[in-house]
Motif scaffolding. Sequence first.
Motif, PDB file in Angstrom:
ATOM      1  N   THR A   1       0.536  -6.451  -7.768  1.00 14.21           N
ATOM      2  CA  THR A   1       0.532  -5.023  -8.068  1.00 14.21           C
ATOM      3  C   THR A   1       1.776  -4.738  -8.894  1.00 14.21           C
ATOM      4  O   THR A   1       2.859  -5.244  -8.581  1.00 14.21           O
ATOM      5  CB  THR A   1       0.548  -4.208  -6.762  1.00 14.21           C
ATOM      6  OG1 THR A   1      -0.684  -4.441  -6.076  1.00 14.21           O
ATOM      7  CG2 THR A   1       0.712  -2.724  -7.010  1.00 14.21           C
TER       8      THR A   1
ATOM      9  N   VAL B   1      -5.116  -4.972  -0.292  1.00 10.06           N
ATOM     10  CA  VAL B   1      -4.020  -5.882  -0.620  1.00 10.06           C
ATOM     11  C   VAL B   1      -4.364  -7.284  -0.110  1.00 10.06           C
ATOM     12  O   VAL B   1      -4.417  -7.522   1.084  1.00 10.06           O
ATOM     13  CB  VAL B   1      -2.683  -5.415  -0.001  1.00 10.06           C
ATOM     14  CG1 VAL B   1      -1.554  -6.354  -0.421  1.00 10.06           C
ATOM     15  CG2 VAL B   1      -2.362  -3.984  -0.413  1.00 10.06           C
TER      16      VAL B   1
ATOM     17  N   LEU C   1       1.203   3.278 -12.067  1.00 11.83           N
ATOM     18  CA  LEU C   1       0.597   2.093 -11.460  1.00 11.83           C
ATOM     19  C   LEU C   1      -0.087   1.329 -12.579  1.00 11.83           C
ATOM     20  O   LEU C   1      -1.069   1.796 -13.163  1.00 11.83           O
ATOM     21  CB  LEU C   1      -0.406   2.499 -10.386  1.00 11.83           C
ATOM     22  CG  LEU C   1      -1.178   1.365  -9.715  1.00 11.83           C
ATOM     23  CD1 LEU C   1      -0.243   0.442  -8.953  1.00 11.83           C
ATOM     24  CD2 LEU C   1      -2.256   1.933  -8.801  1.00 11.83           C
TER      25      LEU C   1
ATOM     26  N   LEU D   1      -3.218  -3.269  -9.849  1.00 15.15           N
ATOM     27  CA  LEU D   1      -3.386  -3.189  -8.410  1.00 15.15           C
ATOM     28  C   LEU D   1      -4.099  -4.428  -7.882  1.00 15.15           C
ATOM     29  O   LEU D   1      -5.228  -4.713  -8.281  1.00 15.15           O
ATOM     30  CB  LEU D   1      -4.179  -1.933  -8.029  1.00 15.15           C
ATOM     31  CG  LEU D   1      -4.506  -1.762  -6.544  1.00 15.15           C
ATOM     32  CD1 LEU D   1      -3.224  -1.614  -5.727  1.00 15.15           C
ATOM     33  CD2 LEU D   1      -5.422  -0.568  -6.334  1.00 15.15           C
ATOM     34  N   ASN D   2      -3.420  -5.183  -7.035  1.00 13.00           N
ATOM     35  CA  ASN D   2      -4.033  -6.290  -6.299  1.00 13.00           C
ATOM     36  C   ASN D   2      -4.766  -7.279  -7.208  1.00 13.00           C
ATOM     37  O   ASN D   2      -5.845  -7.761  -6.878  1.00 13.00           O
ATOM     38  CB  ASN D   2      -4.974  -5.724  -5.225  1.00 13.00           C
ATOM     39  CG  ASN D   2      -5.328  -6.735  -4.165  1.00 13.00           C
ATOM     40  OD1 ASN D   2      -4.492  -7.478  -3.696  1.00 13.00           O
ATOM     41  ND2 ASN D   2      -6.592  -6.769  -3.789  1.00 13.00           N
TER      42      ASN D   2
ATOM     43  N   ALA E   1       0.827  -1.211   0.000  1.00 13.20           N
ATOM     44  CA  ALA E   1       0.000   0.000   0.000  1.00 13.20           C
ATOM     45  C   ALA E   1       0.862   1.263   0.000  1.00 13.20           C
ATOM     46  O   ALA E   1       0.552   2.242  -0.692  1.00 13.20           O
ATOM     47  CB  ALA E   1      -0.937  -0.009   1.201  1.00 13.20           C
TER      48      ALA E   1
ATOM     49  N   VAL F   1       4.135  -1.680 -10.613  1.00 15.61           N
ATOM     50  CA  VAL F   1       4.492  -0.260 -10.670  1.00 15.61           C
ATOM     51  C   VAL F   1       5.690  -0.111 -11.593  1.00 15.61           C
ATOM     52  O   VAL F   1       6.603  -0.951 -11.575  1.00 15.61           O
ATOM     53  CB  VAL F   1       4.847   0.266  -9.260  1.00 15.61           C
ATOM     54  CG1 VAL F   1       5.428   1.665  -9.317  1.00 15.61           C
ATOM     55  CG2 VAL F   1       3.632   0.221  -8.345  1.00 15.61           C
TER      56      VAL F   1
ATOM     57  N   VAL G   1       2.376   1.824  -3.461  1.00 18.12           N
ATOM     58  CA  VAL G   1       1.339   2.317  -4.380  1.00 18.12           C
ATOM     59  C   VAL G   1       1.078   3.802  -4.122  1.00 18.12           C
ATOM     60  O   VAL G   1       1.034   4.613  -5.039  1.00 18.12           O
ATOM     61  CB  VAL G   1       0.036   1.500  -4.233  1.00 18.12           C
ATOM     62  CG1 VAL G   1      -1.130   2.181  -4.941  1.00 18.12           C
ATOM     63  CG2 VAL G   1       0.245   0.089  -4.761  1.00 18.12           C
TER      64      VAL G   1
ATOM     65  N   VAL H   1      -5.700   1.355   0.306  1.00 18.42           N
ATOM     66  CA  VAL H   1      -5.229   0.462  -0.755  1.00 18.42           C
ATOM     67  C   VAL H   1      -5.484  -0.986  -0.337  1.00 18.42           C
ATOM     68  O   VAL H   1      -4.909  -1.466   0.648  1.00 18.42           O
ATOM     69  CB  VAL H   1      -3.729   0.685  -1.043  1.00 18.42           C
ATOM     70  CG1 VAL H   1      -3.248  -0.286  -2.124  1.00 18.42           C
ATOM     71  CG2 VAL H   1      -3.479   2.133  -1.466  1.00 18.42           C
TER      72      VAL H   1
END
Length: 195
Positions: free
Chosen positions: A160, A154, A172, A175-176, A135, A162, A138, A152
């Motif tokens: 995730t 998780v 990003l 995400l997850n 988190a 980046v 991110v 965020v």
Amino acid sequence: MTRRLSIARHGEADAFGSLTDTGRHQAARLGERLAAQPIDVIWHSPLPRAQETAAIVAEHLPGVPVLDAPELIDHVPYVPAPGEAPSSWAGFFDGFDDAEASHGHALADALTRRFGAAGSRATHEVLITHAYQVAWLVRHALAAPPVAWLRVPVANTGLTVVEHRAHEASALLMLNDLSHLPRHLRWTGFAAAPP
């Protein structure tokens, strides 16, 4: 140069910090998913649940070095000021003193110094860490306020991605994401939707 980070929380662990059978299956599925990627290195938190996850992931990435990164240790990266946190976090930070908050923030700064910018060459790195650290990374990539890490989601072995590029804003990309896990291995922290 582009530095791509594939970041994941460790697999499900028991109360003693060791992976459960579910956690080992989650880690194996994550390894299968990453097997087709040109991975340069796997970094992991020094805690056993992250070490175990990284070792299982590495079984699917032969020849890729697996290294300890103390910056990935589990900790609270930022303690919000009164009234700053979402109401769902009410009471969580009770008892944190200034010294603990300062220490956690110093660890978070070390984490972003090490993994929050482009490097001198193009790399694709895997980071096996903990929910709060995912988190925080991110939040950093999005240049969001420090308190944003609390929002965020998780899940165990949620992926995730980046990217950090020199002279450009970080991006990003994912995400997850849990698409590598069959439904019975997924956990989001939310109750199942009614039928």
